[in-house]
Motif scaffolding. Structure first.
Motif, PDB file in Angstrom:
ATOM      1  N   THR A   1      -4.261  -9.091  11.261  1.00  0.00           N
ATOM      2  CA  THR A   1      -5.330  -8.991  10.264  1.00  0.00           C
ATOM      3  C   THR A   1      -4.780  -9.470   8.926  1.00  0.00           C
ATOM      4  O   THR A   1      -3.689  -9.085   8.532  1.00  0.00           O
TER       5      THR A   1
ATOM      6  N   CYS B   1      -1.754  -0.362   8.678  1.00  0.00           N
ATOM      7  CA  CYS B   1      -2.790  -1.396   8.751  1.00  0.00           C
ATOM      8  C   CYS B   1      -4.159  -0.741   8.698  1.00  0.00           C
ATOM      9  O   CYS B   1      -4.409   0.229   9.403  1.00  0.00           O
TER      10      CYS B   1
ATOM     11  N   CYS C   1      -5.855  -1.865  12.538  1.00  0.00           N
ATOM     12  CA  CYS C   1      -5.396  -1.267  13.799  1.00  0.00           C
ATOM     13  C   CYS C   1      -4.726   0.090  13.608  1.00  0.00           C
ATOM     14  O   CYS C   1      -4.465   0.787  14.579  1.00  0.00           O
TER      15      CYS C   1
ATOM     16  N   CYS D   1      -0.931  -8.399   9.229  1.00  0.00           N
ATOM     17  CA  CYS D   1      -0.413  -7.275  10.008  1.00  0.00           C
ATOM     18  C   CYS D   1       0.407  -7.841  11.169  1.00  0.00           C
ATOM     19  O   CYS D   1      -0.067  -8.722  11.884  1.00  0.00           O
TER      20      CYS D   1
ATOM     21  N   HIS E   1       1.055  -6.490  13.895  1.00  0.00           N
ATOM     22  CA  HIS E   1       0.530  -6.011  15.183  1.00  0.00           C
ATOM     23  C   HIS E   1      -0.754  -6.740  15.575  1.00  0.00           C
ATOM     24  O   HIS E   1      -0.857  -7.266  16.674  1.00  0.00           O
ATOM     25  N   CYS E   2      -1.737  -6.761  14.674  1.00  0.00           N
ATOM     26  CA  CYS E   2      -3.034  -7.329  15.048  1.00  0.00           C
ATOM     27  C   CYS E   2      -3.379  -8.607  14.263  1.00  0.00           C
ATOM     28  O   CYS E   2      -4.439  -9.187  14.455  1.00  0.00           O
TER      29      CYS E   2
END
Ligand SMILES: [Zn+2]
Length: 100
Positions: free
Chosen positions: A12, A30, A33, A7, A9-10
């Motif tokens: 993962t 995701c 998140c 991901c 953003h996070c």
């Protein structure tokens, strides 16, 4: 090194099955998140070239080693290479932040 996409953003890491499920979509969310990201398949072209190259090398090798190789053996080998290529497809997907 070939890895499964993460991901943007996070960070993962997505599992193989998850990637396979969403890799044909334009955008996905995701599971960790909840943020949306773009699914990039730019590397599929690279994978396609690799499949063609590997198939060509194996064909040449088989024709060179086994003099009386049949058309069917070659066909089966080529199908195996393509199937292997399809199986590694999730490793060639990348997730990007959606541009606004
Ligand atoms: Zn996330």
């Amino acid at each position: 090194m070939i890895k499964l996409p993460v991901c943007p953003h996070c960070h993962t890491i997505f599992r193989y099955g998850d990637v396979k499920r969403i890799m044909y979509k334009r955008n996905a969310e995701c599971y960790h998140c909840g943020k949306k990201f773009k699914v990039s398949r730019v590397k599929f072209l690279l994978l396609l070239l690799m499949i063609a190259l590997v198939a060509a090398i194996i064909d040449a090798f088989e024709l060179w080693i086994i003099a009386s190789i049949s058309f069917w053996t070659l066909l089966v080998t080529n199908i195996a290479v393509v199937v292997a290529g399809i199986l590694v497809m999730p490793f060639f997907v990348r997730f990007c932040v959606i541009d606004k």
